[in-house]
Structures are given as structure tokens and as C-alpha cells.
Scaffold this motif. Structure first.
Motif, PDB file in Angstrom:
ATOM      1  N   VAL A 180       0.828  -1.222   0.000  1.00 28.38           N
ATOM      2  CA  VAL A 180       0.000   0.000   0.000  1.00 28.38           C
ATOM      3  C   VAL A 180       0.855   1.262   0.000  1.00 28.38           C
ATOM      4  O   VAL A 180       0.376   2.343   0.319  1.00 28.38           O
ATOM      5  N   CYS A 181       2.129   1.163  -0.384  1.00 26.96           N
ATOM      6  CA  CYS A 181       3.028   2.304  -0.213  1.00 26.96           C
ATOM      7  C   CYS A 181       2.710   3.481  -1.136  1.00 26.96           C
ATOM      8  O   CYS A 181       3.174   4.600  -0.895  1.00 26.96           O
ATOM      9  N   GLY A 182       1.915   3.254  -2.169  1.00 27.80           N
ATOM     10  CA  GLY A 182       1.555   4.382  -3.033  1.00 27.80           C
ATOM     11  C   GLY A 182       0.608   5.360  -2.365  1.00 27.80           C
ATOM     12  O   GLY A 182       0.615   6.561  -2.681  1.00 27.80           O
ATOM     13  N   ALA A 183      -0.227   4.878  -1.439  1.00 24.22           N
ATOM     14  CA  ALA A 183      -1.243   5.731  -0.824  1.00 24.22           C
ATOM     15  C   ALA A 183      -0.650   6.873   0.002  1.00 24.22           C
ATOM     16  O   ALA A 183      -1.027   8.037  -0.183  1.00 24.22           O
ATOM     17  N   PRO A 184       0.246   6.602   0.943  1.00 29.41           N
ATOM     18  CA  PRO A 184       0.779   7.725   1.727  1.00 29.41           C
ATOM     19  C   PRO A 184       1.595   8.704   0.896  1.00 29.41           C
ATOM     20  O   PRO A 184       1.620   9.903   1.194  1.00 29.41           O
ATOM     21  N   ALA A 185       2.248   8.220  -0.150  1.00 31.88           N
ATOM     22  CA  ALA A 185       3.080   9.120  -0.956  1.00 31.88           C
ATOM     23  C   ALA A 185       2.227  10.153  -1.693  1.00 31.88           C
ATOM     24  O   ALA A 185       2.547  11.348  -1.694  1.00 31.88           O
ATOM     25  N   LEU A 186       1.141   9.701  -2.323  1.00 30.93           N
ATOM     26  CA  LEU A 186       0.294  10.662  -3.024  1.00 30.93           C
ATOM     27  C   LEU A 186      -0.469  11.536  -2.043  1.00 30.93           C
ATOM     28  O   LEU A 186      -0.672  12.735  -2.287  1.00 30.93           O
ATOM     29  N   THR A 187      -0.876  10.976  -0.917  1.00 32.20           N
ATOM     30  CA  THR A 187      -1.538  11.787   0.108  1.00 32.20           C
ATOM     31  C   THR A 187      -0.617  12.903   0.579  1.00 32.20           C
ATOM     32  O   THR A 187      -1.032  14.061   0.707  1.00 32.20           O
ATOM     33  N   ARG A 188       0.639  12.586   0.819  1.00 30.29           N
ATOM     34  CA  ARG A 188       1.603  13.608   1.240  1.00 30.29           C
ATOM     35  C   ARG A 188       1.743  14.686   0.177  1.00 30.29           C
ATOM     36  O   ARG A 188       1.768  15.889   0.495  1.00 30.29           O
ATOM     37  N   ARG A 189       1.803  14.297  -1.075  1.00 25.99           N
ATOM     38  CA  ARG A 189       1.956  15.282  -2.145  1.00 25.99           C
ATOM     39  C   ARG A 189       0.774  16.243  -2.183  1.00 25.99           C
ATOM     40  O   ARG A 189       0.947  17.464  -2.290  1.00 25.99           O
ATOM     41  N   VAL A 190      -0.441  15.708  -2.094  1.00 28.08           N
ATOM     42  CA  VAL A 190      -1.636  16.552  -2.180  1.00 28.08           C
ATOM     43  C   VAL A 190      -1.758  17.447  -0.952  1.00 28.08           C
ATOM     44  O   VAL A 190      -2.030  18.649  -1.059  1.00 28.08           O
ATOM     45  N   VAL A 191      -1.559  16.884   0.231  1.00 31.17           N
ATOM     46  CA  VAL A 191      -1.675  17.682   1.455  1.00 31.17           C
ATOM     47  C   VAL A 191      -0.590  18.754   1.499  1.00 31.17           C
ATOM     48  O   VAL A 191      -0.850  19.891   1.898  1.00 31.17           O
ATOM     49  N   SER A 192       0.596  18.432   1.072  1.00 36.95           N
ATOM     50  CA  SER A 192       1.684  19.421   1.045  1.00 36.95           C
ATOM     51  C   SER A 192       1.347  20.583   0.130  1.00 36.95           C
ATOM     52  O   SER A 192       1.663  21.746   0.433  1.00 36.95           O
ATOM     53  N   ALA A 193       0.701  20.294  -0.997  1.00 36.49           N
ATOM     54  CA  ALA A 193       0.321  21.359  -1.928  1.00 36.49           C
ATOM     55  C   ALA A 193      -0.686  22.307  -1.293  1.00 36.49           C
ATOM     56  O   ALA A 193      -0.583  23.532  -1.421  1.00 36.49           O
ATOM     57  N   TYR A 194      -1.656  21.770  -0.585  1.00 38.30           N
ATOM     58  CA  TYR A 194      -2.617  22.624   0.122  1.00 38.30           C
ATOM     59  C   TYR A 194      -1.929  23.420   1.217  1.00 38.30           C
ATOM     60  O   TYR A 194      -2.178  24.621   1.390  1.00 38.30           O
TER      61      TYR A 194
END
Length: 430
Positions: free
Chosen positions: A194-208
């Protein structure tokens, strides 16, 4: 045959006329009759059947497989379609692999991943692997040529992880990483799955958090960081996503779970600021519950393994917000058309399982966050498969706001919202 870095040379049946069910209750496979697709080349993931010939091309790698990890949606579908009988489940998985040359569930369209030892490396392989390395593949089983030789006799069908013997083929553009020495194999496999989930979540949250918003949405909220709602927050991908969102600057994290057992597990972890006990398939109920817990969310992350959660995720998200779909049970047509029908101005992202640095981030989270590691260890070593297969059956559609999981008063008009400051009295039931 001429080798292709994408694995085109391994496609032996481009596509079926109609895919059939993965299994009957008897455990017998009845797929659709293979046919030929019009047009150009078909990629391995979209192909009906792959050729798992163990003889490798110069840019390929052969792996001696030791363990498969089915994705949650596929495991649930196989278990439900066979009634959970171990012999029937083994027969269903073997039938898919035998007929398709890969573990590609024709009902869910998903697969999983594997671990094993590198047996042979072609002289032109760019993957940096060498014979004897203990690795995990970070590409789906739905596109990996695979053959099983032991009949899955060691699998008791109690969890997604399947000890087995056989071989798999990696292409020049496959992804594989060495297994870490400091984590037990089942735990490492669960993390990589499931390692793809936290990576994309971090990217989106960081952008906000940086004030940029994401995609073409109307823009970020006025909050110092986004409110993040995670559907399936007590699961593997959900818990890692919660930890990644926190590290990336989320202002608040709302965890949505379907049962008192999962709410108790999530409360114990402390990964979220509020816990919503709700059925993610009930759009209005879910949206109301998330709003009552501090929403609507700027970012909603869908990590559940049941279909029908698209509308609720969209309704629970604020205008200009982002919905990330990581579930293989997601209907993307339902999501797109549903958002249009509700005039919902949200950006919707498909979590494709790959973001640069995703494996390293997941390992860092599991190593440095004791709450995440404890939750993973509970699921992998103590309750294998229990939550993923009971989500639907245990999902309450209504509950008293503020009621503790396990409360006898659940069943009134509103979904339950449990803040971390409240007393939580629910007990594990699985």
C-alpha cells in the motif's frame, strides 16, 4: 520473440470477449472466452493472458516466488464468491493464474504484489538486481507473468498473504526493491502493498499546506492546512495515509470507519483527530457525519475495499477540494458522473500505486511512527483478514452522534462521531 521493456512480447491473448466471474461457489473458474482485440498492441495489464515461460529475454528478470499478496478488493471478492471455504479459495486463485498467466482478478480487475528471490537476471536488465537478492515487486500482479507450482497448499485462506512456490517475470520497466532486514517479511510485504497511498496523500496535502491547492480546483481553504478525511482510516493504506497527512501539515484528520472494532483500533492509535462511525456507501449520512466532525474535508482519501463509496466521498469534500481514490473497488464512471450530477467542483485523482520515493516514505513511517507499526502488526500477525472481510457486514448505517463504538444506542438517525477527547468504550469483536 523480440523483447519489449513494457512486456508486450509476453502478451499471448490480448483480450476476452467478455470476462466471467472469478469463481463459483464450487471454486470452479468460468472466465469469458478469450478473443482478439482490434487495434494495436495491448499492454500486459490490459491483456487477457500473459506467457509465463521461465526462459527470460536479455532485459528480463526471473524471480522464485515465495509469497503473493492479494489486494484487498480481490481477496474480499474471492472470499465472498466462494463462501470463504479454503479449498474453494485456493482453486479460484489457481484458476485465475492458470488461465491468465498472471493473478488478475477478472471481476475486480486487480491483482496484488509478491516477494521472492531473484533467480536469473538478463544481461541487459536495467533494474539493478542480482541473483539471490530477496525482493518485493512494486508492480501489480495483474501485469506480472506468473506460474504457481505448489498448488497453494500452505495457504489457509485466512489472509491476503499467500505462501507459495513458483516463478514470476519482471520486465525492463518493472519496479522491485530489496526487502528490508529490520522488518519481518509479512510486515514488509503489507507495507509495500500500500506504499503508493501515503506518498500521493503527502503530495496533495503538502500542496494545500503550501497554499497552492491542487490541480484545477477552485483553490485551497483559508485554514492553515487542509482538513483530511480518510475512508478506511484503520486499514493499512488508511493508517499510513493518516500519518503522511499529519507529517505534511494537515490541520485536522477525520478517520471514517464502519464498525466499533475498527473505531476502537483507530482510537488506540491516535492517528486521527476525530473518528466517524459511518457506512461510506451512504452518501448523505457520510457527508453529514464528516461535517459534524469538522468537515467538509479539503482532501478525502478513499481506502476502503467495497464498491459504492464514490458519492459519499464526493459529498464529504468541500468545493475546490480533492478526492483521492485508492480503492480498486472504485467505479470511476460512477465517480465522474456522480460528481457531475451533484455539480460538485472537486478534483478526483486515481491513486496509481506509484509515486517517486513511495517505498522509502512508507518504510520511514512504519519505522518512526509506533502507532502505525502497532496497527500494522495487529492486522498482519493477530487479526489477518478480519477487518477487510468484515467491513460490509459490520458497517452500521446509522448511529447516535457521539456514541461510543459498541454502544447499544447505535441505530438512530445520525452517524456516530467520536472525537479523540471523548470516552471510547468499544471492544474488539473480531
Amino acid at each position: 520473440m523480440t523483447s519489449s521493456p513494457l512486456g508486450l512480447h509476453r502478451v499471448s491473448e490480448p483480450g476476452p470477449a467478455e470476462p466471467g466471474p472469478v469463481a463459483r461457489s464450487s471454486g470452479q473458474q468460468e472466465p469469458g472466452r478469450p478473443g482478439r482485440r482490434a487495434g494495436g498492441a495491448v499492454l500486459p495489464q490490459a491483456a487477457w493472458r500473459l506467457d509465463p515461460d521461465p526462459r527470460i529475454q536479455p532485459d528480463e528478470v526471473r524471480v522464485d516466488v515465495e509469497r503473493l499478496n492479494l489486494d484487498a478488493a480481490s481477496f474480499r471478492q474471492i472470499r465472498e464468491s466462494t463462501g470463504g471455504a479454503p479449498d474453494a479459495m485456493r482453486a479460484a486463485v489457481l484458476a485465475v493464474i492458470g488461465i491468465r498467466g498472471k493473478m488478475h482478478n477478472p471481476v475486480t480487475g486487480s491483482g496484488g504484489m509478491l516477494t521472492g528471490h531473484v533467480a536469473e537476471v538478463g544481461p541487459q536488465s536495467p533494474l539493478g538486481l542480482r541473483a539471490g537478492m530477496h525482493i518485493a515487486t512494486l508492480v501489480s500482479l495483474s501485469l506480472t507473468p506468473l506460474a504457481i507450482t505448489d498448488g497453494l497448499t500452505r495457504w489457509d485462506a485466512s489472509s491476503e498473504q499467500i505462501p507459495c512456490e513458483g516463478h514470476a517475470i519482471l520486465f525492463a520497466r518493472s519496479i522491485a526493491v530489496p526487502l528490508p532486514d529490520d522488518l519481518p517479511l509479512p510486515l514488509a510485504l503489507a507495507v509495500f502493498d500500500v506504499c503508493g497511498a501515503p506518498a500521493l496523500t503527502r503530495r496533495v496535502v503538502s500542496a494545500y499546506h503550501a497554499g497552492r491547492g491542487f490541480g484545477d480546483a477552485a483553490g485551497p481553504s483559508a485554514r492553515p492546512g487542509p482538513v483530511v478525511a480518510i475512508l478506511g482510516a484503520a486499514g493499512k493504506s488508511g493508517s499510513l495515509s493518516a500519518a503522511a497527512a499529519r507529517a505534511a501539515g494537515a490541520a485536522a484528520i477525520i478517520g471514517v470507519v464502519p464498525s466499533g472494532a475498527e473505531a476502537a483500533l483507530l482510537h488506540e492509535s491516535g492517528l486521527t483527530d476525530a473518528i466517524v462511525l459511518a457506512d461510506a456507501r451512504d452518501p448523505v449520512g457520510l457527508a453529514d457525519a464528516v461535517a459534524a466532525a469538522g468537515g467538509p474535508a479539503d482532501v478525502t482519501v478513499v481506502c476502503v475495499d467495497v464498491p459504492g463509496c464514490e458519492g459519499g466521498a464526493i459529498l464529504a469534500t468541500a468545493p475546490g477540494g480533492t478526492v483521492i481514490f485508492f480503492s480498486m473497488a472504485t467505479s470511476f464512471s460512477a465517480a465522474a458522473l456522480g460528481a457531475e450530477g451533484m455539480a460538485a467542483d472537486v478534483t478526483m485523482l486515481i491513486g496509481n500505486g506509484y509515486t517517486p520515493g513511495h517505498a522509502e516514505l512508507a518504510l520511514t513511517l512504519i519505522r518512526t511512527n509506533p502507532a502505525v507499526r502497532a496497527l500494522f502488526e495487529r492486522r498482519v500477525f493477530h487479526d489477518p483478514g478480519a477487518f477487510s472481510v468484515n467491513t460490509t457486514e459490520n458497517a452500521p448505517r446509522h448511529g447516535r452522534r457521539g456514541a461510543a463504538p459498541g454502544s447499544a444506542e447505535r441505530g438512530t438517525e445520525e452517524a456516530s462521531v467520536i472525537r479523540e477527547t471523548d470516552s471510547l468504550t468499544g471492544k474488539e469483536t473480531s
